[in-house]
Write a protein that holds these residues in place. Structure first.
Motif, PDB file in Angstrom:
ATOM      1  N   GLU A 171      37.623  32.435  27.149  1.00 10.55           N
ATOM      2  CA  GLU A 171      36.414  32.250  27.579  1.00 10.55           C
ATOM      3  C   GLU A 171      36.073  31.676  28.898  1.00 10.55           C
ATOM      4  O   GLU A 171      37.520  30.824  28.966  1.00 10.55           O
ATOM      5  N   ALA A 172      35.859  32.485  29.905  1.00 10.42           N
ATOM      6  CA  ALA A 172      36.342  31.951  31.266  1.00 10.42           C
ATOM      7  C   ALA A 172      34.517  31.956  32.008  1.00 10.42           C
ATOM      8  O   ALA A 172      33.993  32.386  31.902  1.00 10.42           O
ATOM      9  N   ALA A 173      34.591  30.420  33.193  1.00 12.98           N
ATOM     10  CA  ALA A 173      33.385  30.583  33.575  1.00 12.98           C
ATOM     11  C   ALA A 173      33.241  32.523  34.655  1.00 12.98           C
ATOM     12  O   ALA A 173      34.015  32.632  34.512  1.00 12.98           O
ATOM     13  N   LYS A 174      31.770  32.384  35.084  1.00  6.68           N
ATOM     14  CA  LYS A 174      31.718  33.686  35.802  1.00  6.68           C
ATOM     15  C   LYS A 174      32.393  33.391  36.556  1.00  6.68           C
ATOM     16  O   LYS A 174      33.175  34.639  37.020  1.00  6.68           O
ATOM     17  N   LYS A 175      32.785  31.918  37.740  1.00  5.63           N
ATOM     18  CA  LYS A 175      33.228  32.445  38.773  1.00  5.63           C
ATOM     19  C   LYS A 175      34.960  32.339  38.892  1.00  5.63           C
ATOM     20  O   LYS A 175      35.603  33.102  39.332  1.00  5.63           O
ATOM     21  N   LEU A 176      35.135  32.732  37.343  1.00  2.48           N
ATOM     22  CA  LEU A 176      37.136  32.407  37.298  1.00  2.48           C
ATOM     23  C   LEU A 176      37.352  34.213  36.630  1.00  2.48           C
ATOM     24  O   LEU A 176      37.801  34.643  36.494  1.00  2.48           O
ATOM     25  N   ARG A 177      35.938  35.058  36.334  1.00  6.35           N
ATOM     26  CA  ARG A 177      36.495  36.894  35.491  1.00  6.35           C
ATOM     27  C   ARG A 177      36.752  37.609  36.587  1.00  6.35           C
ATOM     28  O   ARG A 177      37.453  37.804  35.723  1.00  6.35           O
ATOM     29  N   ASN A 178      37.248  37.624  37.835  1.00  6.36           N
ATOM     30  CA  ASN A 178      37.766  38.356  39.194  1.00  6.36           C
ATOM     31  C   ASN A 178      39.559  37.795  38.222  1.00  6.36           C
ATOM     32  O   ASN A 178      41.163  38.193  38.798  1.00  6.36           O
ATOM     33  N   GLU A 179      39.513  35.932  37.267  1.00  3.15           N
ATOM     34  CA  GLU A 179      41.076  36.032  37.891  1.00  3.15           C
ATOM     35  C   GLU A 179      41.519  36.188  36.249  1.00  3.15           C
ATOM     36  O   GLU A 179      42.913  35.651  36.516  1.00  3.15           O
ATOM     37  N   VAL A 180      40.996  35.941  35.473  1.00  4.23           N
ATOM     38  CA  VAL A 180      41.729  36.185  34.322  1.00  4.23           C
ATOM     39  C   VAL A 180      42.323  37.162  33.472  1.00  4.23           C
ATOM     40  O   VAL A 180      43.625  37.398  32.770  1.00  4.23           O
ATOM     41  N   GLY A 181      42.894  38.339  34.797  1.00  3.38           N
ATOM     42  CA  GLY A 181      43.739  39.393  33.720  1.00  3.38           C
ATOM     43  C   GLY A 181      44.774  38.977  33.603  1.00  3.38           C
ATOM     44  O   GLY A 181      45.782  39.994  32.604  1.00  3.38           O
ATOM     45  N   ASP A 182      45.636  37.934  35.249  1.00  8.34           N
ATOM     46  CA  ASP A 182      47.075  37.973  34.660  1.00  8.34           C
ATOM     47  C   ASP A 182      46.891  36.824  32.962  1.00  8.34           C
ATOM     48  O   ASP A 182      48.060  37.068  32.788  1.00  8.34           O
ATOM     49  N   LEU A 183      46.156  36.004  32.821  1.00 10.15           N
ATOM     50  CA  LEU A 183      45.973  35.281  32.112  1.00 10.15           C
ATOM     51  C   LEU A 183      45.465  35.877  30.626  1.00 10.15           C
ATOM     52  O   LEU A 183      46.729  36.193  30.025  1.00 10.15           O
TER      53      LEU A 183
END
Length: 142
Positions: free
Chosen positions: A107-119
């Motif tokens: 679950e990620a804040a909307k501002k981080l949605r483009n950065e969760v791929g690696d995670l």
């Protein structure tokens, strides 16, 4: 917050649901099957809201039991704030065996949605064999 699925896997363990549940929630034994966990202990008996303290390498971390349905499902949550990871174990009986399903969501804040791929990729890679390890540990346990 936006939710992303990192993993959804299942494993059939040749033991009864109560026995698998007992082994799954034996936090001291978790390092025998949980990837990356060197030690773990619960701050209280297994219940909703229990904090699990664990060590991974030189890092001390915590998981929170955020969902609990005895012998059916448990969700362990790490993180908080802008990002959290939810590890949900669901148990279902099949004759004298137990099907365990592990679903991991981020679950990620909307501002981080483009950065969760690696995670998501890192979680999927590190947790891919978790249920196989649980099965091997459970079926060999005394």
């Amino acid at each position: 917050m936006t939710q992303f699925q990192a993993l959804d896997s299942q494993e059939l363990i040749h033991l009864s649901v109560p026995r698998v549940w007992e082994l799954l929630t034996d936090w001291v034994a978790a390092p025998k099957w949980m990837p990356g966990v060197d030690s773990m202990e619960a701050e209280q008996l297994t219940s909703l809201g229990t904090v699990l303290d664990y060590r991974s390498g030189f890092h001390e971390r915590q998981l929170l039991i955020s969902e609990l349905v005895d012998e059916k499902a448990i969700t362990l949550t790490s993180g908080g704030g802008d990002i959290s990871v939810h590890y949900r174990y669901a148990l279902a009986g099949e004759s004298a065996q137990t099907r365990v399903r592990l679903t991991i969501k981020v679950e990620a804040a909307k501002k981080l949605r483009n950065e969760v791929g690696d995670l998501l990729a890192a979680i999927a890679g590190s947790e891919a064999d978790t249920l196989k390890s649980l099965r091997a540990y459970a079926e060999a346990a005394p």
